[in-house]
Design a protein around this motif. Structure first.
Motif, PDB file in Angstrom:
ATOM      1  N   THR A 102       1.019  -1.162   0.016  1.00 52.90           N
ATOM      2  CA  THR A 102      -0.053   0.015   0.077  1.00 52.90           C
ATOM      3  C   THR A 102       0.763   1.280   0.020  1.00 52.90           C
ATOM      4  O   THR A 102       2.122   1.184   0.028  1.00 52.90           O
ATOM      5  N   ALA A 103       0.147   2.599  -0.121  1.00 63.15           N
ATOM      6  CA  ALA A 103       0.815   3.597  -0.102  1.00 63.15           C
ATOM      7  C   ALA A 103       1.276   4.179   1.595  1.00 63.15           C
ATOM      8  O   ALA A 103       1.806   5.246   1.597  1.00 63.15           O
ATOM      9  N   LEU A 104       0.818   3.473   2.183  1.00 63.75           N
ATOM     10  CA  LEU A 104       1.073   3.746   3.723  1.00 63.75           C
ATOM     11  C   LEU A 104       2.472   3.973   4.203  1.00 63.75           C
ATOM     12  O   LEU A 104       3.390   3.213   3.968  1.00 63.75           O
ATOM     13  N   GLY A 105       2.875   5.430   4.278  1.00 64.33           N
ATOM     14  CA  GLY A 105       4.212   5.591   4.836  1.00 64.33           C
ATOM     15  C   GLY A 105       5.329   5.348   3.593  1.00 64.33           C
ATOM     16  O   GLY A 105       6.548   5.227   3.585  1.00 64.33           O
ATOM     17  N   ILE A 106       4.535   5.558   2.316  1.00 67.56           N
ATOM     18  CA  ILE A 106       5.693   5.053   1.122  1.00 67.56           C
ATOM     19  C   ILE A 106       6.853   5.978   0.886  1.00 67.56           C
ATOM     20  O   ILE A 106       7.679   5.558   0.285  1.00 67.56           O
TER      21      ILE A 106
END
Length: 125
Positions: A102-106
């Motif tokens: 996912t894009a979390l903290g990417i």
């Protein structure tokens, strides 16, 4: 997961380079890729990232519109096409593997579990 980066080199301002990175080992069923760069005496900074299956891409403001990140999940590889290079792009570039798809903290390097060895990109003005 082991990462092997390639494609760096010396290029004139305005030119292009393509970086590639291949993963080996147990990558899992979904993961994100990132590219970061670092210059001497400075922290590693985010350049670009791509989520699982390429559903979303993210870029730093300084490279938006010039760089393109892409992935080939069949080959477990990620690429960074860099166009319109300038002297400020000179750095060691690192590919990185994030077990979250996912894009979390990417954009946060702390989210990435594995790193390539770094490849030097030098842009001459």
């Amino acid at each position: 997961v082991q990462l092997q980066a390639s494609g760096g080199g010396l290029v004139q301002a305005g030119g292009s380079l393509r970086l590639s990175c291949a993963a080996s080992g147990r990558t899992g069923s979904s993961y994100s890729w990132g590219w970061f760069r670092q210059t001497p005496g400075k922290e590693r900074t985010f350049v670009a990232a791509i989520t699982w299956r390429g559903s979303s891409t993210y870029y730093s403001d300084s490279v938006e519109g010039r760089f393109t990140i892409s992935r080939d999940d069949a080959k477990n590889t990620v690429s960074l096409q860099m166009n319109s290079l300038n002297a400020e792009d000179t750095a060691v570039y690192y590919c990185a593997w994030n077990p979250s798809g996912t894009a979390l903290g990417i954009r946060d390097p702390a989210r990435y579990r594995s790193w390539g060895q770094g490849t030097q990109v030098t842009v001459s003005s």
